[in-house]
Design a protein around this motif. Structure first.
Motif, PDB file in Angstrom:
ATOM      1  N   LYS A  22       0.828  -1.213   0.000  1.00 47.98           N
ATOM      2  CA  LYS A  22       0.000   0.000   0.000  1.00 47.98           C
ATOM      3  C   LYS A  22       0.860   1.260   0.000  1.00 47.98           C
ATOM      4  N   SER A  23       1.835   1.296   0.898  1.00 47.53           N
ATOM      5  CA  SER A  23       2.670   2.494   1.023  1.00 47.53           C
ATOM      6  C   SER A  23       3.467   2.752  -0.244  1.00 47.53           C
ATOM      7  N   TYR A  24       3.982   1.687  -0.850  1.00 45.36           N
ATOM      8  CA  TYR A  24       4.762   1.832  -2.087  1.00 45.36           C
ATOM      9  C   TYR A  24       3.919   2.483  -3.181  1.00 45.36           C
ATOM     10  N   LEU A  25       2.717   1.968  -3.389  1.00 39.06           N
ATOM     11  CA  LEU A  25       1.854   2.510  -4.442  1.00 39.06           C
ATOM     12  C   LEU A  25       1.432   3.935  -4.122  1.00 39.06           C
ATOM     13  N   ALA A  26       1.097   4.189  -2.850  1.00 39.15           N
ATOM     14  CA  ALA A  26       0.658   5.528  -2.465  1.00 39.15           C
ATOM     15  C   ALA A  26       1.776   6.548  -2.622  1.00 39.15           C
ATOM     16  N   GLN A  27       2.996   6.172  -2.253  1.00 38.07           N
ATOM     17  CA  GLN A  27       4.133   7.075  -2.396  1.00 38.07           C
ATOM     18  C   GLN A  27       4.440   7.353  -3.863  1.00 38.07           C
ATOM     19  N   ARG A  28       4.259   6.351  -4.698  1.00 35.71           N
ATOM     20  CA  ARG A  28       4.578   6.501  -6.116  1.00 35.71           C
ATOM     21  C   ARG A  28       3.554   7.353  -6.854  1.00 35.71           C
ATOM     22  N   PHE A  29       2.282   7.192  -6.514  1.00 33.98           N
ATOM     23  CA  PHE A  29       1.235   7.843  -7.297  1.00 33.98           C
ATOM     24  C   PHE A  29       0.493   8.958  -6.562  1.00 33.98           C
ATOM     25  N   GLY A  30       0.619   9.041  -5.259  1.00 35.75           N
ATOM     26  CA  GLY A  30      -0.125  10.043  -4.517  1.00 35.75           C
ATOM     27  C   GLY A  30       0.486  11.429  -4.594  1.00 35.75           C
ATOM     28  N   ARG A  31      -0.382  12.441  -4.703  1.00 36.26           N
ATOM     29  CA  ARG A  31       0.056  13.833  -4.723  1.00 36.26           C
ATOM     30  C   ARG A  31      -0.916  14.652  -3.860  1.00 36.26           C
ATOM     31  N   PRO A  32      -0.893  14.446  -2.550  1.00 30.01           N
ATOM     32  CA  PRO A  32       0.098  13.736  -1.739  1.00 30.01           C
ATOM     33  C   PRO A  32      -0.357  12.335  -1.340  1.00 30.01           C
ATOM     34  N   HIS A  33       0.467  11.723  -0.484  1.00 29.19           N
ATOM     35  CA  HIS A  33       0.197  10.413   0.104  1.00 29.19           C
ATOM     36  C   HIS A  33      -0.022  10.615   1.595  1.00 29.19           C
ATOM     37  N   VAL A  34      -1.170  10.159   2.101  1.00 37.22           N
ATOM     38  CA  VAL A  34      -1.471  10.267   3.524  1.00 37.22           C
ATOM     39  C   VAL A  34      -1.388   8.880   4.152  1.00 37.22           C
ATOM     40  N   GLU A  35      -0.493   8.723   5.128  1.00 34.30           N
ATOM     41  CA  GLU A  35      -0.332   7.463   5.850  1.00 34.30           C
ATOM     42  C   GLU A  35      -1.318   7.446   7.027  1.00 34.30           C
ATOM     43  N   LEU A  36      -2.407   6.723   6.863  1.00 32.41           N
ATOM     44  CA  LEU A  36      -3.440   6.707   7.890  1.00 32.41           C
ATOM     45  C   LEU A  36      -2.981   6.008   9.169  1.00 32.41           C
ATOM     46  N   ASP A  37      -1.920   5.202   9.093  1.00 31.56           N
ATOM     47  CA  ASP A  37      -1.400   4.555  10.299  1.00 31.56           C
ATOM     48  C   ASP A  37      -0.869   5.582  11.304  1.00 31.56           C
ATOM     49  N   ASN A  38      -0.630   6.810  10.855  1.00 28.22           N
ATOM     50  CA  ASN A  38      -0.188   7.849  11.775  1.00 28.22           C
ATOM     51  C   ASN A  38      -1.287   8.280  12.749  1.00 28.22           C
ATOM     52  N   PHE A  39      -2.506   7.803  12.499  1.00 26.94           N
ATOM     53  CA  PHE A  39      -3.614   8.149  13.385  1.00 26.94           C
ATOM     54  C   PHE A  39      -3.898   7.044  14.407  1.00 26.94           C
ATOM     55  N   TYR A  40      -2.916   6.161  14.620  1.00 25.53           N
ATOM     56  CA  TYR A  40      -3.009   5.213  15.730  1.00 25.53           C
ATOM     57  C   TYR A  40      -3.196   5.987  17.039  1.00 25.53           C
ATOM     58  N   ARG A  41      -3.839   5.350  17.998  1.00 21.72           N
ATOM     59  CA  ARG A  41      -3.923   5.918  19.341  1.00 21.72           C
ATOM     60  C   ARG A  41      -2.580   5.701  20.046  1.00 21.72           C
ATOM     61  N   GLU A  42      -2.276   6.591  20.981  1.00 18.59           N
ATOM     62  CA  GLU A  42      -1.021   6.492  21.714  1.00 18.59           C
ATOM     63  C   GLU A  42      -1.155   5.508  22.868  1.00 18.59           C
ATOM     64  N   ILE A  43      -0.029   4.908  23.226  1.00 19.63           N
ATOM     65  CA  ILE A  43      -0.047   3.918  24.301  1.00 19.63           C
ATOM     66  C   ILE A  43      -0.473   4.556  25.629  1.00 19.63           C
ATOM     67  N   SER A  96       4.938   3.679  20.137  1.00 25.95           N
ATOM     68  CA  SER A  96       3.466   3.774  20.167  1.00 25.95           C
ATOM     69  C   SER A  96       3.009   5.144  20.660  1.00 25.95           C
ATOM     70  N   SER A  97       3.607   6.192  20.094  1.00 26.73           N
ATOM     71  CA  SER A  97       3.258   7.548  20.515  1.00 26.73           C
ATOM     72  C   SER A  97       3.590   8.538  19.401  1.00 26.73           C
ATOM     73  N   TYR A  98       3.032   9.756  19.516  1.00 25.60           N
ATOM     74  CA  TYR A  98       3.338  10.826  18.578  1.00 25.60           C
ATOM     75  C   TYR A  98       4.626  11.510  19.003  1.00 25.60           C
ATOM     76  N   ASP A  99       5.479  11.829  18.022  1.00 24.87           N
ATOM     77  CA  ASP A  99       6.689  12.565  18.379  1.00 24.87           C
ATOM     78  C   ASP A  99       6.720  13.965  17.785  1.00 24.87           C
ATOM     79  N   SER A 100       5.759  14.275  16.876  1.00 21.25           N
ATOM     80  CA  SER A 100       5.678  15.618  16.295  1.00 21.25           C
ATOM     81  C   SER A 100       4.448  15.681  15.385  1.00 21.25           C
TER      82      SER A 100
END
Length: 203
Positions: A22-43, A96-100
């Motif tokens: 998924k990430s490979y295809l999204a990075q190649r074709f997305g303008r932009p590419h949004v990684e939804l895994d960044n919306f995980y909840r924090e530990i 398992s946390s946000y850093d920025s």
């Protein structure tokens, strides 16, 4: 009230098992590419009074949609489509946390979003009136498991024993993962054919 995006960029959702590409295809074709895994909840949200879902072997089940913030992801995509820019967290899988936080801007489109819980976001977006194309990447379960394990070990995402347990569980759940996406309304497509579709969209 329906949301009518001010931008005319298409929104494409890519689903698939962890390690399916998924990430490979999204990075190649997305303008932009949004990684939804960044919306995980924090530990830090895992408390005795409000525990996150857990596996049968006593670990937080990071493959359960209850460990993911769907509402926050929907808000970010809507803001990006309406205003042309948004802020998303940088999620550290190892801690398992946000850093920025970081900014994302539309760059002519298409906007491609992907993540292991992307099946959860299609219905909320459709209810808001957002036009969406949703595809599920059809790949071999064995090949996916091998790529996933190599990637996770290389990136030191979690302790090795956890990765082995999780990898086996995901391999066994491959059919269920596919069914969940198709039930949500995703169109299954082989990776080669999907590349052609995405190339047409970006041309």
């Amino acid at each position: 009230m329906d949301v009518v995006p001010k931008q005319h960029s298409p929104l494409i959702l890519l689903g698939g098992a962890s390690g399916s590409g998924k990430s490979y295809l999204a990075q190649r074709f997305g303008r932009p590419h949004v990684e939804l895994d960044n919306f995980y909840r924090e530990i830090s949200e895992h408390t005795p009074d409000a525990p996150l879902p857990q596996t049968g072997y006593g670990e937080i089940d990071w493959d359960h949609p209850g460990t993911w913030n769907c509402a926050l992801a929907v808000d970010a995509l809507i803001e990006l489509l309406e205003n042309g820019a948004t802020q998303v967290p940088n999620y550290s899988i190892s801690t398992s946390s946000y850093d920025s936080m970081r900014g994302i801007e539309l760059n002519g489109g298409p906007l491609v979003a992907e993540g292991i819980f992307v099946s959860e976001i299609l219905a909320p977006l459709q209810r808001l009136g957002v036009p969406v194309q949703a595809y599920y990447i059809e790949v071999s379960a064995v090949g996916t498991a091998a790529r996933r394990f190599v990637r996770d070990v290389r990136e030191r995402r979690k302790p090795l024993l956890f990765l082995l347990k999780r990898g086996y569980a995901l391999f066994r759940a491959d059919r269920h993962i596919r069914a969940r996406h198709l039930d949500a309304g995703f169109c299954p497509m082989k990776k080669k054919a999907l590349k052609a579709v995405l190339a047409t969209t970006t041309s």
